[in-house]
Design an enzyme around this catalytic site. Structure first.
Site, mmCIF file in Angstrom:
data_model
loop_
_atom_site.group_PDB
_atom_site.id
_atom_site.type_symbol
_atom_site.label_atom_id
_atom_site.label_comp_id
_atom_site.label_asym_id
_atom_site.label_seq_id
_atom_site.Cartn_x
_atom_site.Cartn_y
_atom_site.Cartn_z
ATOM 1 N N THR A 86 0.817 -1.219 0.000
ATOM 2 C CA THR A 86 0.000 0.000 0.000
ATOM 3 C C THR A 86 0.842 1.256 0.000
ATOM 4 O O THR A 86 0.486 2.252 -0.630
ATOM 5 C CB THR A 86 -0.909 0.005 1.259
ATOM 6 O OG1 THR A 86 -1.795 -1.095 1.162
ATOM 7 C CG2 THR A 86 -1.709 1.289 1.372
ATOM 8 N N THR A 97 1.724 -4.656 4.278
ATOM 9 C CA THR A 97 1.574 -5.083 5.673
ATOM 10 C C THR A 97 1.042 -6.516 5.806
ATOM 11 O O THR A 97 1.281 -7.168 6.812
ATOM 12 C CB THR A 97 0.607 -4.143 6.425
ATOM 13 O OG1 THR A 97 -0.627 -4.078 5.713
ATOM 14 C CG2 THR A 97 1.194 -2.765 6.583
ATOM 15 N N ASP A 98 0.314 -6.982 4.780
ATOM 16 C CA ASP A 98 -0.391 -8.266 4.931
ATOM 17 C C ASP A 98 0.531 -9.422 5.327
ATOM 18 O O ASP A 98 0.189 -10.217 6.196
ATOM 19 C CB ASP A 98 -1.136 -8.629 3.642
ATOM 20 C CG ASP A 98 -2.359 -7.740 3.430
ATOM 21 O OD1 ASP A 98 -2.735 -7.021 4.382
ATOM 22 O OD2 ASP A 98 -2.939 -7.773 2.330
ATOM 23 N N ASP A 102 1.830 -6.767 -4.330
ATOM 24 C CA ASP A 102 0.981 -6.756 -3.143
ATOM 25 C C ASP A 102 1.551 -7.906 -2.313
ATOM 26 O O ASP A 102 1.775 -9.001 -2.843
ATOM 27 C CB ASP A 102 -0.469 -7.044 -3.551
ATOM 28 C CG ASP A 102 -1.423 -6.990 -2.373
ATOM 29 O OD1 ASP A 102 -1.170 -7.705 -1.379
ATOM 30 O OD2 ASP A 102 -2.418 -6.269 -2.445
ATOM 31 N N SER A 103 1.797 -7.681 -1.036
ATOM 32 C CA SER A 103 2.531 -8.710 -0.284
ATOM 33 C C SER A 103 1.740 -10.003 -0.124
ATOM 34 O O SER A 103 2.294 -11.015 0.303
ATOM 35 C CB SER A 103 2.977 -8.169 1.080
ATOM 36 O OG SER A 103 1.901 -8.110 1.983
ATOM 37 N N GLN A 129 -3.295 -20.601 19.439
ATOM 38 C CA GLN A 129 -4.101 -19.614 18.698
ATOM 39 C C GLN A 129 -4.071 -18.256 19.394
ATOM 40 O O GLN A 129 -4.427 -17.241 18.791
ATOM 41 C CB GLN A 129 -5.550 -20.104 18.591
ATOM 42 C CG GLN A 129 -5.711 -21.296 17.683
ATOM 43 C CD GLN A 129 -7.115 -21.877 17.691
ATOM 44 O OE1 GLN A 129 -8.074 -21.199 18.046
ATOM 45 N NE2 GLN A 129 -7.229 -23.126 17.298
HETATM 46 N N1 ASP Z 1 -2.458 -5.771 0.441
HETATM 47 C C1 ASP Z 1 -1.423 -4.845 0.840
HETATM 48 C C2 ASP Z 1 -0.112 -5.612 0.932
HETATM 49 O O1 ASP Z 1 0.110 -6.295 1.894
HETATM 50 C C3 ASP Z 1 -1.786 -4.208 2.125
HETATM 51 C C4 ASP Z 1 -0.751 -3.261 2.696
HETATM 52 O O2 ASP Z 1 0.248 -2.922 2.115
HETATM 53 O O3 ASP Z 1 -0.936 -2.804 3.796
HETATM 54 O O4 ASP Z 1 0.690 -5.537 0.024
#
Ligand code: ASP
Length: 342
Positions: free
Chosen positions: A20, A96-97, A64-65, A279
Site C-alpha cells: 500500500t 503489511t499483509d 501486493d505482499s 491460537q
Molecule cells: N495488500 C497490501 C499488501 O500487503 C496491504 C498493505 O500494504 O498494507 O501488500
C-alpha cells in the site's frame, strides 16, 4: 585546534518491494496498484534533509505482499547480501499483509546479521492526505541511521520498533497494525526515540552468512471445536508433507478424542513433525499443564512455546530448505535461532 571528530554520514538503502505504501488509485479498475518508485523522494522531500546518505533499490515487479513467496524472500536477502558492505542499514518498504512472514523468513536467512534491516509500510497509500507512510518511513530511516546499534530484522510501524520474527499484523484498519505480544518493543518513538537496549540483539562477532532455500512441504491446521478428523487426516497425508503447525487452544490444548489423537499419532509414525502453536497471540504453550495437552506431548508433538505462527511456519520451511534430516530439524526447531522464541 578543533578536535571534534567529523561525524560520518551513514548510508541507508531503501528497498521498495510494493504494498500500500507505494500504491495509487487506478481509475480504470477502481483498485490500488503499485506506482513508480521514483515518486518516493518526490512525495517525501523530507528524505533529503535526513542526516544520512540514501540509496534506492526497487523491485522490477512490485507486489501486493499477499503474493509474496519464498523466492521473493530470497530475492530480498540477496539484495541485502549484495549491498551489505556498502550500506549501514536497510529499509524494506513492504505490504503489511505478509510483512511478519517476510520479517521472520529474512531473520532466518540472514545469520549473524549485524545491521538494521527494518521493514515498514503503511495502512494508507503515500499519496493519501492522512497517510501514515511518511512518518513510518522517516522514523525507520532515522533509527537505521542512528547511533544505537540495531543488528536485527525488525518491523517499524506506528511509533514502535518490533523484532520482526516476534511480530504479527493484528488489525487491518488501525494505524498501529502490528503487535509483538511475547517480546517487548525494541524502541518507541515519541518526541525522542527511546530504545530498549536490553531487548535488542547484540552485534555478532562473526560475519554475515546469507542462507538460501525453503521447503514449502508444510501445513497449518487450525483446531476448532467440531473439526472433522478427516480434514486433519487428509491434510497430514498430503504427498511429501514434512511438518505441520497445529494451532491449538490456550496454552496448547486440543481435543482428547481418540480419533483425533490417532490421526496425529499416525502422522508422527510416518515421520511428520507436528508443532504445537497457540491460537492466542500472547503467552506460551505448556504441554502437560492440562490433560488436553498432555496427550499431545505423549504422542510426540513438539511444543512451539511462545513462537508466532508466522515464525513457526517460516522456520520449518527454512530448516527443511537446508536439507536437514527431520531429527535435526526437530532439534533446531526447539532451539532459539534468531530470538524468535524463549
Ligand atoms: N495488500 C497490501 C499488501 O500487503 C496491504 C498493505 O500494504 O498494507 O501488500
Amino acid at each position: 585546534m578543533n578536535r571534534k571528530k567529523k561525524q560520518v554520514r551513514k548510508k541507508i538503502l531503501i528497498i521498495y518491494t510494493g504494498g500500500t505504501i507505494g500504491m495509487i488509485h487506478q481509475a480504470r479498475t477502481h483498485t490500488l496498484v503499485p506506482f513508480d518508485f521514483r515518486e518516493v523522494s518526490r512525495q517525501i522531500p523530507e528524505l533529503h534533509h535526513l542526516n544520512c546518505n540514501l540509496g534506492y533499490h526497487a523491485f522490477v515487479h512490485p507486489i501486493d505482499s499477499a503474493n509474496a513467496q519464498p523466492s521473493f524472500w530470497e530475492e530480498l536477502s540477496q539484495v541485502v547480501r549484495k549491498n551489505y558492505r556498502r550500506y549501514d542499514g536497510f529499509i524494506v518498504l513492504h505490504g503489511t499483509d505478509t510483512m511478519a512472514y517476510t520479517a521472520s523468513a529474512l531473520s532466518f536467512l540472514l545469520e549473524n546479521n549485524g545491521k538494521p534491516v527494518i521493514l515498514t509500510g503503511s495502512q494508507l497509500p503515500l499519496g493519501a492526505i492522512r497517510t501514515d507512510a511518511k512518518r513510518n518511513l522517516i522514523t525507520s530511516v532515522q533509527i537505521a541511521a542512528g547511533d544505537i546499534p540495531v543488528p536485527e530484522v525488525c518491523i517499524y510501524f506506528n511509533n514502535r520498533l518490533f523484532r520482526g520474527n516476534r511480530s504479527e499484523k493484528y488489525t487491518s484498519s488501525k494505524f498501529e497494525a502490528f503487535e509483538s505480544y511475547n517480546y517487548p518493543p525494541l524502541a518507541e518513538a515519541g518526541t525522542h526515540i527511546l530504545f530498549n537496549k536490553d531487548a535488542l540483539m547484540k552485534k555478532p562477532g562473526t560475519p554475515l552468512k546469507v542462507h538460501s532455500g525453503f521447503d514449502t512441504n508444510i501445513a497449518l491446521i487450525k483446531i476448532f471445536p467440531g473439526i472433522h478428523r478427516d480434514v486433519i487426516d487428509i491434510t497430514l497425508r498430503t504427498p511429501n508433507l514434512k511438518a505441520a503447525v497445529l494451532e491449538t487452544f490456550g496454552s496448547g490444548n486440543a481435543p482428547t478424542d481418540k480419533a483425533f489423537i490417532s490421526v496425529l499419532d499416525q502422522a508422527i509414525q510416518r515421520g511428520i513433525l507436528l508443532i504445537n502453536v497457540s491460537q492466542c497471540s500472547g503467552g506460551t504453550v505448556e504441554q502437560g499443564k492440562y490433560e488436553t495437552s498432555y496427550h499431545l506431548a505423549k504422542a510426540g508433538v513438539i511444543s512451539g512455546r511462545d513462537i508466532t505462527t508466522e515464525a513457526a511456519l517460516t522456520k520449518l520451511m527454512f530448516l527443511f530448505g537446508q536439507k536437514y534430516a527431520p531429527e535435526k530439524v526437530r532439534k533446531l526447531f526447539e532451539k532459539n535461532l534468531r530470538g524468535e522464541m524463549n
